[in-house]
Design an enzyme around this catalytic site. Structure first.
Site: not given
Length: 411
Positions: A180, A219, A221, A252, A255, A279, A287, A289, A319
């Site tokens: 990524w 990956e 995004k 992910d 994302h 992820h 995003d 997290d 992640d």
């Protein structure tokens, strides 16, 4: 075997669901824990600030400041998560000694300690190249029009594949390496085609040599912090590249646009790519997290994997990097939440629901989906914990508090 589990087993048996089979499948469900939760993505390369479209927030005391502290924290978290699991490393977590090792100079020797740790602790390794937090990161790395910068990051990623291959050979199990890069533009750009041509060429060069002991995943995004107007490696770009070049696509969950469903992408992209890497985090509006929870999007994600019969085609990584709460607690909460979501999916009466759907009995479909929500799956997960000699329920909290008092609070 607890009385609660015996009752749960009987209730599920009435729906033609074998809880023992589900427990065996859950035992074979291996998460790839992310090393960067323990230290807010700092790594051991330098003391530079985190840059490149990502940001860690919070300043909870006691984060890992050395490789020994990081390993201790990971092992403590693993001891409170039932089952056996993997560890996902970024390149900046190597052991570089006292001298500076630039990212186009890194090699397997800088991860020899991790490979020994992997063997000693029955924890296979996965890997990531690292394009952020470096003087040559800027806004563009593998897509940079400056050939010297582009070549620098190509060499870095080639070397990361060599490291991943060495890890896979060491552990006798393929190392999954994720690529990524943050590449994008803060404001308006007319060079979309140019940047994507450079990115494609860089990837072609990186992947030109086949490796026997690792697998590549790529990956996409939506955008990165400070790079909001354009993302070179968009989902369209990487989905097309993965399909054309037989690469693993990374999904992910943070994302995508807030109204998109990552779960719905499982059956779509598996028509065209060999495998998927997940992820899993918890995006709050985007995003951010946050720590994974057993929320509706995550439940649906794992349900779609099971419904698609794709458990052996999906790799499962976490992640998130929440520095605002106890970091060991974050590991344990997120990992156990992912396991619970998978268990819920394994205990769904899918065969019965498919029957009603095929017969057009929509109300029965909804009835069984609703009934599954209140079935005693919690007793099955508690049984899973007990069989793995891990505290069930909230009992793990006492061990986290003890570790915080005796270890992390003294850093």
């Amino acid at each position: 075997m607890s009385k609660a589990y015996e009752i749960a087993r009987e209730r599920y048996a009435a729906l033609d669901i074998d809880t023992e089979k589900a427990l065996a499948q859950l035992q074979d469900f291996h998460l790839s824990m992310h090393c960067w939760q323990a230290d807010d993505v700092a790594g051991f390369e330098s003391a530079a600030d985190l840059t490149g479209g990502i940001q860690a927030t919070g300043n909870y005391p006691g984060k890992a400041g050395s490789v020994d502290e990081l390993r201790a924290d990971i092992l403590k978290a693993k001891s409170l998560i039932p089952g056996t699991h993997r560890l996902n490393l970024h390149e900046i977590y190597g052991e570089f000694g006292s001298g500076r090792v630039d990212r186009d100079e890194v090699g397997p020797e800088h991860f020899a300690g991790w490979m020994q740790w992997s063997r000693d602790n029955n924890t296979p390794l996965d890997f990531n190249s690292t394009s952020f937090s470096h003087p040559k990161s800027g806004n563009l790395s593998l897509s940079n029009p400056d050939k010297s910068i582009r070549d620098f990051w190509v060499e870095h990623t080639i070397r990361c594949r060599d490291i991943a291959d060495a890890m896979g050979r060491n552990q006798g199990d393929a190392c999954i390496m994720n690529v990524w890069v943050h590449d994008g533009c803060k404001d308006f750009s007319v060079n979309h085609m140019l940047y994507r041509e450079f990115l494609k060429d860089s990837l072609d060069r990186i992947f030109s040599e086949k490796k026997a002991n690792m697998k590549d995943c790529i990956e996409g995004k939506v955008f990165g912090i400070g790079l909001e107007s354009f993302t070179v490696g968009s989902h369209d770009f990487y989905t097309a590249y993965a399909a054309k070049n037989n690469k693993i696509l990374t999904i992910d969950t943070g994302h995508y646009h807030p109204t998109e469903s990552p779960a719905d992408k499982i059956s779509a992209v598996l028509q065209f790519v060999p495998e998927l890497m997940l992820h899993v985090s918890r995006p709050v509006r985007w995003d951010s997290d946050h720590v994974t929870l057993m929320d509706d999007p995550t439940l649906e994600l794992f349900a779609e994997i099971v419904r698609a019969g794709a458990m052996n085609r999906v790799h499962y990584g976490l992640d998130y990097f929440d520095g605002a709460i106890n970091r060991i607690g974050a590991y344990v909460i997120g990992s156990r939440a992912a396991q619970k979501c998978m268990l819920r999916a394994l205990l769904e009466p899918t065969a019965l629901i498919r029957k009603w759907e095929a017969e057009g009995e929509t109300y029965k479909v909804l009835t069984y989906l609703e009934e599954a929500k209140s079935m005693p799956w919690g007793a099955v997960y508690d049984e899973f914990c007990e069989r793995n000699n891990v505290p069930a329920g909230t009992a793990y909290m006492a061990e986290i508090d003890r570790y915080s008092a005796e270890v992390t609070s003294k850093r």
